[in-house]
Design an enzyme around this catalytic site. Structure first.
Site, short mmCIF file in Angstrom:
data_model
loop_
_atom_site.label_atom_id
_atom_site.label_comp_id
_atom_site.label_asym_id
_atom_site.label_seq_id
_atom_site.Cartn_x
_atom_site.Cartn_y
_atom_site.Cartn_z
CG HIS A 1 1.06 -12.52 -4.12
ND1 HIS A 1 1.91 -11.84 -4.96
CD2 HIS A 1 0.65 -11.60 -3.22
CE1 HIS A 1 2.00 -10.57 -4.57
NE2 HIS A 1 1.24 -10.40 -3.53
CG HIS B 1 -1.94 -1.08 1.22
ND1 HIS B 1 -3.29 -0.82 1.19
CD2 HIS B 1 -1.82 -2.43 1.20
CE1 HIS B 1 -3.95 -1.97 1.16
NE2 HIS B 1 -3.09 -2.97 1.18
CG ASP C 1 -4.92 2.18 2.18
OD1 ASP C 1 -3.84 1.87 1.66
OD2 ASP C 1 -5.92 1.43 2.19
#
Ligand code: UDP
Length: 478
Positions: free
Chosen positions: A373, A19, A122
């Site tokens: 992933h 992030h 965020d």
């Protein structure tokens, strides 16, 4: 412009490197536009950043940029990976919220820099919306997921109301999911975010549902994606937000706008020291022959899973470059005896590093595939470079990303919910050779669109200009 009218943007990422990196990239782009930036790191991440970059030298090049740091409530010597991350989520509300409030008050009172004119937080740090509302500072939400991942997460409570969640992992995992508008024919149970496999009463579910709901209180949304990739869902998101700015892939936009991006702070955004020796090794490999393997920064594998991947890669007989982080294996479990065949092949045809310069690796002509992933940054970086993927998603939005990669965009294959050496071997062969034809045309086409979006007059380029202009206007009216 008067001194006190210089836009001053406070940027607050969730304190995890996946992030921090896109938030730092955005911060750098806004700083380049002449804004003052206050970037709020966690103490833990700031310490790691200081180890990989020369911050005073960066301040000299970018005098408008400042880092500050606050606690994330976890001990400084505790690695942020695996289940501890859930504690970090919960701490944001109890520990980070009052600290952020204090910080914002002190920034407003400071005589050294003009007061903050906007917060970009965020999408999982929605406590910042409470603070912004209380102190009267405009706020923009920036969930660092793609639109499909984000739209799915926003519908968690609908999924529960419609009885599609929860479900048992032993149930029919291929049952289609029907209650997410615009994605009716896309997702199956197994493609829902990892948390949908939990009990509804699990505190993580409560956290996700309430963050997804709180996010909508910010009237403006920024997304690290590009219109051409996710248009229908971006339109749907527009029904919840007054303004939506899609400005991705941010890492590529930065490179088009900032001359020497190797000096950029976001190139250190993964907060780990890169081992660039793999670039030399890649130089010695044939064109498009190498499969690059990385599971990002927070996923842990069991010893058995790691061994299955290792056998699968070796049995595929393709050269591989594998990022094996120090803490990749759960609880640092010993690997024990490794077969001679694995050791020997790896010595001859493989290369392992503890952290790679991933953007450069994906851009290297020898790399022909990416076993990932399906973290959103990795997905976008691979899309941009036209590298097809094998997806092994584990948590959060990764399952949705893997489904989009394989079914919607057709830029790879999805291996979710299996970890078996024979399947891994077959998937690698399919991706690199046997079924490459099926996906390579769409992979190249989407890469072309991604590149177009960050060029002058491209969609993301123009949206960033719009965002910069709107942030300027905001600072005048604030
Ligand atoms: N990354 C890197 N070197 C590595 C592995 C990953 O620089 O060896 C970077 C990668 O380029 C990406 C980020 O780390 O920008 C991983 O973010 P992602 O969202 O894919 O996964 P997360 O780490 O958040 O699970």
């Amino acid at each position: 412009m008067e001194k006190d009218k210089v836009p001053h943007v406070v940027i607050l990422p969730l304190p995890l490197s996946g992030h921090v990196k896109p938030m730092l990239t955005l911060a750098e782009l806004l700083c380049d536009a002449g804004f003052l930036i206050t970037f709020v790191n966690s103490d833990y991440n700031h310490d790691r950043l200081e180890r990989v970059m020369d911050i005073p030298a960066f301040y000299n090049r970018s005098p408008g940029f400042r880092f500050v740091s606050i606690s994330d409530g976890l001990p400084l010597d505790e690695p942020r990976l695996g289940p501890i991350i859930f504690q970090l989520f919960f701490n944001t509300r109890t520990v980070s919220k009052p600290l952020f409030r204090e910080l914002l008050i002190s920034l407003r009172q400071s005589t050294k820099r003009s007061p903050p004119t906007c917060i970009i937080a965020d999408g999982l740090m929605c406590f910042a919306i409470d603070v912004a509302e209380e102190l009267g500072v405009p706020i923009i939400t920036f969930p660092t997921h793609g639109s499909h991942g984000m739209w799915t997460i926003m519908h968690t409570s609908n999924l529960i109301e419609e009885g599609e969640v929860p479900f048992q992992e032993e149930s029919d995992m291929d049952k289609p999911i029907t209650s997410i508008p615009g994605m009716e024919s896309l997702l199956r149970r197994r493609d829902l975010p990892g948390n949908c496999r939990l009990e509804v009463e699990n505190p993580l579910m409560e956290f996700i549902i309430s963050e997804a709901s709180a996010m909508k209180r910010a009237s403006t949304l920024i997304l690290n994606t590009f219109e051409e990739l996710e248009a229908p869902i971006i339109v749907q998101l527009g029904s919840f937000f007054d303004k939506v700015y899609t400005i991705g892939p941010l890492h590529a936009l930065l490179k088009t706008r900032i001359k020497d991006s190797s000096q950029s702070v976001s190139s250190c955004g993964s907060l780990r020291k890169e081992d660039s020796s793999c670039m030399e090794w890649l130089n010695s490999q044939p064109l498009k022959s190498v499969i690059y393997v990385s599971f990002g920064s927070v996923i842990e594998l069991s010893r058995d899973q790691l061994i299955e991947f290792w056998h699968g890669l070796v049995n595929s007989r393709k050269p591989f470059l594998w990022v094996v982080t120090q803490d990749l294996v759960e609880g640092n479990e010993e690997l024990g005896q490794i077969s001679e065949e694995l050791e020997q092949w790896t010595k001859e045809k493989g290369y392992m590093v503890s952290w790679a310069p991933q953007e450069e690796v994906l851009a290297h002509p020898s790399v022909g595939g990416f076993l990932t992933h399906s973290g959103w940054n990795s997905t976008l970086e691979s899309i941009f470079e036209g590298v097809p993927m094998i997806c092994w998603p584990q948590v959060a939005d990764q399952q949705v990303n893997g489904r989009c990669v394989s079914k919607l965009w057709r830029v790879g294959f999805d291996m979710k919910d299996t970890c078996d050496r024979f399947i891994i071997e077959k998937m690698v062969r399919d991706l690199m050779e046997d079924k490459r034809e099926e996906i390579i045309r769409s992979t190249n086409e989407i890469a072309r669109m991604a590149r177009g979006s960050v060029k002058e007059n491209g969609s993301s380029h123009c949206n960033l200009e719009r965002l910069i202009e709107d942030l300027r206007l905001m600072s005048l009216t604030n």
